[in-house]
Enzyme design. Sequence first.
Site, PDB file in Angstrom:
ATOM      1  N   LEU A 173      33.715 -41.969 -18.772  1.00  0.00           N
ATOM      2  CA  LEU A 173      34.349 -43.275 -18.767  1.00  0.00           C
ATOM      3  C   LEU A 173      35.659 -43.146 -17.989  1.00  0.00           C
ATOM      4  O   LEU A 173      36.301 -42.094 -18.006  1.00  0.00           O
ATOM      5  CB  LEU A 173      34.661 -43.748 -20.195  1.00  0.00           C
ATOM      6  CG  LEU A 173      33.474 -44.025 -21.127  1.00  0.00           C
ATOM      7  CD1 LEU A 173      33.984 -44.401 -22.514  1.00  0.00           C
ATOM      8  CD2 LEU A 173      32.584 -45.123 -20.578  1.00  0.00           C
ATOM      9  N   ASP A 174      36.061 -44.226 -17.301  1.00  0.00           N
ATOM     10  CA  ASP A 174      37.366 -44.232 -16.650  1.00  0.00           C
ATOM     11  C   ASP A 174      38.456 -43.910 -17.663  1.00  0.00           C
ATOM     12  O   ASP A 174      38.318 -44.213 -18.860  1.00  0.00           O
ATOM     13  CB  ASP A 174      37.664 -45.602 -16.033  1.00  0.00           C
ATOM     14  CG  ASP A 174      36.786 -45.911 -14.836  1.00  0.00           C
ATOM     15  OD1 ASP A 174      36.170 -44.968 -14.303  1.00  0.00           O
ATOM     16  OD2 ASP A 174      36.711 -47.087 -14.455  1.00  0.00           O
ATOM     17  N   ARG A 175      39.548 -43.343 -17.181  1.00  0.00           N
ATOM     18  CA  ARG A 175      40.640 -42.984 -18.073  1.00  0.00           C
ATOM     19  C   ARG A 175      41.103 -44.163 -18.916  1.00  0.00           C
ATOM     20  O   ARG A 175      41.355 -44.028 -20.120  1.00  0.00           O
ATOM     21  CB  ARG A 175      41.830 -42.444 -17.257  1.00  0.00           C
ATOM     22  CG  ARG A 175      43.001 -41.984 -18.118  1.00  0.00           C
ATOM     23  CD  ARG A 175      44.133 -41.459 -17.262  1.00  0.00           C
ATOM     24  NE  ARG A 175      44.754 -42.511 -16.477  1.00  0.00           N
ATOM     25  CZ  ARG A 175      45.768 -42.310 -15.633  1.00  0.00           C
ATOM     26  NH1 ARG A 175      46.246 -41.095 -15.452  1.00  0.00           N
ATOM     27  NH2 ARG A 175      46.285 -43.320 -14.953  1.00  0.00           N
TER      28      ARG A 175
END
Length: 534
Positions: free
Chosen positions: A383-385
């Site tokens: 997942l994106d940060r």
Amino acid sequence: MIFHPLHTTTPPPTLMSNPFSYTPHPLCVQAATLLQATLPALMARHPEERGKMFGVLVVENGGRLGYLQAYSGQLSGGYPYTDEFVPPVFDYLSPTGHFRQTEGRISALNQRIGLMAHDPSLLRREQAVRVLEDCLDRAIARWRQVMAVAKAQRDTLRATADEATRGAMVRQSQYQKAQLRRIKQHWSRVIGAVSRRCQERRRDIDQLRSERRQMSDRLQQWLFDHFVLYNGRGEQRGLSQIFAQYDPQRPYLTPPGGTGECCEPKLLQYAYSHGMRPRCMAMFWWGDSPDGEVRHHLHYYPACQGKCRPTLTYMLQGLAVEPEATVTTEKDIEIVYEDAWLVVVNKPAGMLSVPGREGLTSVAERMRRRYPTATGPLVVHRLDRDTSGLMLIALDEEVYRQLQQQFIRHQVRKRYVAVLEDNGQPLAGHGHIDLPLSPHPTDRPRQQVDYLQGKRAYTEYSRQGRHRVALYPHTGRTHQLRVHCAHPQGLGRPIQGDPLYGHGQGRLCLHAESISFVHPVTKKEMTFSRKADF
């Protein structure tokens, strides 16, 4: 007048704004508002410019507070309004100058290459070669069929044949093999006579293309050598040297085309070279979004990564600059499910999935500490940060491999929830978005819609409230949901808190709410959910 006085009682900031992470200072907002009041008339004179990045730099000049203004790149292929906007770092567009003269020679070479490559006589010869090669293939196929029939007959006779017959069969086989060689040689001579002329012409074209490439490379290097930039210590350095020294691990870095023509280096260069003290800066987009990208009218944007990160890292040396804001978290990771083979976690926003260059903590590192005896890769997907939500963690290599296969076969079902910005437009109850994506060439990690080179990205959605949507990605492209929400051909409404494709205030309101998969060991269908905290 390039220096525009600011009449204000607002004090300038103590630290220079960080161009890669900032909220526009009130002085920048005031300067940008004054600039924006002039842009309708200016852009009306350049209707071919659908959209443009503009910027302001608040400076102190001889005890007076004011601002400089700039536009990125060129306007109508040149640098007009240099009595209102800062000039380019290096004006290479003089009609009689080296750049234009060499560019003209390269254009003439392009035209010559195009004429040669599309010469009707060359195309006819190449078509003739293809026809002759097809004739060769057919002739070989026919003769091989003759050989196959003869061999079958010899095989039938061999058991009862006398010595004379066996000798004749050997001679027949030898003749047929020799005849196959003669057929190949004959057609090769015919094809070779025609193809040699084609190859000679193609070699001439390749030589001209090599000459063109060398001319272009030399011209680009000449241009970079003439983009000599100042920094806050009064030092000067060319673009090539700046990029080569930016990252000791990557001394091979070279500037992308157009480096040095963004607003930020133009503004800083003018301020330094005229004894002005930079205090704060801000860039905003004016007009329509460019094809493929997501830009919003009057929205402020940070500097780009590919061209400006190395350049501004050098130019800001000697100035006291605000630290770059980073979204970090030291929250614990919630364990949603755990068994001997896999774990489902709820990743908090602000935490990396895997270790990155920022040196921040990551899910992978936390899981490695928690499960020190686990084998193989742990993080199955990312997942994106700034995205929160459910992630799968494998505790051995075989479980990792099987879960990966489920992702590859699109057997893992995921549901995200997002809160979108309010743009005053109604949102359809449900639908799908099918926009191919590719990385932006000079501003990673930004993605763009790209119908030529992009990979397919497909998302279904359903409205959950006035501004809330459920998102069901069928592919897993980088920033897929963020671009599909923000792009005009998608939902046309950025996700709240998105710093790349929206307005970036507060956290990114995107959460991986649900995930379903088949357990690789027990073979049971498993579904887990966690509501978002927004």
